[in-house]
Design an enzyme around this catalytic site. Structure first.
Site, mmCIF file in Angstrom:
data_model
loop_
_atom_site.group_PDB
_atom_site.id
_atom_site.type_symbol
_atom_site.label_atom_id
_atom_site.label_comp_id
_atom_site.label_asym_id
_atom_site.label_seq_id
_atom_site.Cartn_x
_atom_site.Cartn_y
_atom_site.Cartn_z
ATOM 1 N N HIS A 92 73.845 6.750 44.375
ATOM 2 C CA HIS A 92 73.938 7.457 43.093
ATOM 3 C C HIS A 92 75.365 7.719 42.636
ATOM 4 O O HIS A 92 75.583 8.235 41.547
ATOM 5 C CB HIS A 92 73.190 8.781 43.161
ATOM 6 C CG HIS A 92 73.909 9.837 43.954
ATOM 7 N ND1 HIS A 92 73.901 9.863 45.328
ATOM 8 C CD2 HIS A 92 74.683 10.869 43.567
ATOM 9 C CE1 HIS A 92 74.630 10.878 45.735
ATOM 10 N NE2 HIS A 92 75.115 11.517 44.693
HETATM 11 C C1 UD1 Z 1 75.408 15.401 40.916
HETATM 12 C C2 UD1 Z 1 76.746 15.809 41.555
HETATM 13 C C3 UD1 Z 1 76.960 14.985 42.811
HETATM 14 C C4 UD1 Z 1 75.774 15.065 43.751
HETATM 15 C C5 UD1 Z 1 74.525 14.661 42.991
HETATM 16 C C6 UD1 Z 1 73.293 14.749 43.843
HETATM 17 C C7 UD1 Z 1 78.554 16.494 40.042
HETATM 18 C C8 UD1 Z 1 79.804 16.052 39.399
HETATM 19 N N1 UD1 Z 1 77.857 15.529 40.677
HETATM 20 O O1 UD1 Z 1 75.541 14.063 40.483
HETATM 21 O O2 UD1 Z 1 78.099 15.482 43.492
HETATM 22 O O3 UD1 Z 1 75.983 14.209 44.837
HETATM 23 O O4 UD1 Z 1 74.382 15.546 41.867
HETATM 24 O O5 UD1 Z 1 72.162 14.328 43.158
HETATM 25 O O6 UD1 Z 1 78.206 17.652 39.971
HETATM 26 N N2 UD1 Z 1 69.418 13.493 35.526
HETATM 27 C C9 UD1 Z 1 68.065 13.529 35.336
HETATM 28 N N3 UD1 Z 1 67.389 14.584 35.852
HETATM 29 C C10 UD1 Z 1 67.990 15.577 36.543
HETATM 30 C C11 UD1 Z 1 69.384 15.531 36.721
HETATM 31 C C12 UD1 Z 1 70.080 14.485 36.216
HETATM 32 O O7 UD1 Z 1 67.476 12.658 34.712
HETATM 33 O O8 UD1 Z 1 67.295 16.501 37.008
HETATM 34 C C13 UD1 Z 1 70.177 12.337 34.994
HETATM 35 C C14 UD1 Z 1 70.796 12.582 33.663
HETATM 36 O O9 UD1 Z 1 70.703 11.426 32.932
HETATM 37 C C15 UD1 Z 1 72.249 12.860 33.994
HETATM 38 C C16 UD1 Z 1 72.464 12.018 35.234
HETATM 39 O O10 UD1 Z 1 71.210 12.023 35.914
HETATM 40 O O11 UD1 Z 1 73.103 12.546 32.962
HETATM 41 C C17 UD1 Z 1 73.535 12.535 36.157
HETATM 42 O O12 UD1 Z 1 73.323 13.913 36.480
HETATM 43 P P1 UD1 Z 1 74.571 14.872 36.835
HETATM 44 O O13 UD1 Z 1 74.079 16.203 37.204
HETATM 45 O O14 UD1 Z 1 75.593 14.754 35.773
HETATM 46 O O15 UD1 Z 1 75.222 14.158 38.076
HETATM 47 P P2 UD1 Z 1 74.583 13.466 39.367
HETATM 48 O O16 UD1 Z 1 74.863 12.014 39.296
HETATM 49 O O17 UD1 Z 1 73.178 13.884 39.595
#
Ligand code: UD1
Length: 363
Positions: A208
């Site tokens: 991820h």
């Molecule tokens: C975040 C953390 C990362 C951690 C990871 C674990 C930061 C910078 N990154 O990354 O350190 O390893 O979580 O999972 O804080 N999304 C969904 N549903 C959700 C959450 C996210 O669909 O419940 C999608 C959205 O499109 C979003 C993308 O995932 O834009 C990324 O989510 P985000 O929280 O920005 O970062 P992660 O890649 O999950």
């Protein structure tokens, strides 16, 4: 004494749960759970609260996704409101996600002390958002709880005073060991049957990190290698929402062989059961490097660096690159992989040590 426990993203939940239960047992503390809503899907959030037997969060800030600035600022605005209303004695933040940093800055500017659990880890790679979150959070924290001695050294090198730093071990192992204790053969067999696998017959894959999944060229190359690997070994690949979105956006084919399984992200208990029974794991996650070290499962980490070097020095973890990843997998299939030991104080008692230290610190 009211203590705010701040969580936002999936890897925070298993670090917070043991501390919540330990504080509940103490006469001194009222732990209050604040969930920023950084992760909001049922499988990324609520399912973890259920498996960890946590109550619903006391406050849910509904921050959701967005750019780093959008997400961080939304969390700060909402969290400030909560801090002003509750006036806690301490704010506890976990790990290195955007919620960790957003809430630390907010609390500090309101003169509320901060404890950072999992302080001092460094990849020395500032292209990772987490590295910035780690450094800034540590710089303004009042109590820094480290999972390994290398983290103490990193903090001292950055000029953090020694009397703020406490080596307490890895709190995630508190949750992991509790889940493992509660697994019996029947429960394990049920999970393995659900994925139609026998123990040690498959490779568990998770990806991820933006570095691996945000560029079409890199993601395509990783998936092509996984397609080759799936000719030799069954893969189980729970797909993170970020990765899923990008695979769809780039139109990348994920028809793996050998009845390999691509699935939505898994709940905690199912994932740990699959991890414990895996032949080996391919990952870019921080937590999985640590869990596989604890479980003695070989781990190939598809990253140029790690903030968790103890998993390499003492554990079962090895860094691999796009270039040598397939060869390393072939070695693993032939039984050539690292053995390791469990690092010091990864013993399931970290939350007890933290509560004792906070009690003394506050008094
Ligand atoms: C975040 C953390 C990362 C951690 C990871 C674990 C930061 C910078 N990154 O990354 O350190 O390893 O979580 O999972 O804080 N999304 C969904 N549903 C959700 C959450 C996210 O669909 O419940 C999608 C959205 O499109 C979003 C993308 O995932 O834009 C990324 O989510 P985000 O929280 O920005 O970062 P992660 O890649 O999950």
């Amino acid at each position: 004494m009211k203590i705010l426990l701040v969580v936002g993203a999936r890897p925070n939940f298993m670090k917070m749960a043991p501390l919540y239960f330990e504080m509940k047992k103490s006469n001194h503390f009222t732990p209050i759970i604040v969930h920023t809503g950084q992760h909001y899907d049922y499988e990324m959030s609520q399912a973890f609260f259920e498996d960890l037997l946590l109550p619903e969060p006391d406050y849910f800030l509904n921050a959701g996704s967005g750019t780093h600035a959008e997400q961080t600022s939304k969390i700060m605005l909402e969290f400030e409101r909560i801090v002003l209303q509750i006036k806690p004695s301490l704010v506890v933040v976990f790990g290195d996600v955007n919620s960790t940093l957003a809430c630390s800055i907010t609390a500090k500017k309101l003169h509320i002390p901060i404890a950072h659990v999992e302080a001092g880890l460094r990849s020395y790679d500032e292209t990772m958002p987490e590295e910035i979150n780690r450094k800034l959070t540590d710089a303004i924290s009042d109590i820094l709880f480290t999972p390994s001695k290398d983290a103490n050294k990193n903090l001292l090198r950055e000029g953090i005073k020694e009397d703020k730093i406490f080596f307490v071990g890895n709190i995630m192992i508190d949750s992991l060991s509790k889940i493992i204790e509660n697994l019996d053969n029947e429960k394990e067999e049920t999970v393995l049957a659900k994925f139609r696998v026998l123990p040690k017959s498959y490779c568990l894959v998770t990806l991820h990190r933006p570095l691996n999944v945000d560029s079409e060229e890199i993601l395509r190359s990783i998936i092509e290698t996984l397609l080759d690997i799936s000719n030799k070994l069954k893969l189980i690949f729970p797909i993170h929402p970020r990765t899923k979105k990008n695979l769809e956006r780039f139109g990348i084919n994920t028809n793996f062989n050998n009845n390999s399984i691509i699935t939505e992200t898994l709940r905690y208990t199912d994932f740990i059961t699959l991890e414990k029974n895996a032949f080996f794991s391919i990952t870019d996650s921080g937590g999985i490097q640590e869990e596989t070290t604890y479980l003695g499962i070989p781990c190939l980490t598809l990253r140029p660096n790690t903030e968790r070097p103890i998993t390499i020095k003492e554990g079962t973890n090895e860094l691999v690159s796009l270039e040598n990843f397939e060869n390393k997998v072939e070695d693993a299939i032939l039984g050539k992989y690292k053995n390791g030991k469990i690092p010091h104080l990864w013993d399931g008692k970290t939350s007890t040590r933290i509560v004792e230290i906070i009690e003394k610190w506050i008094s």
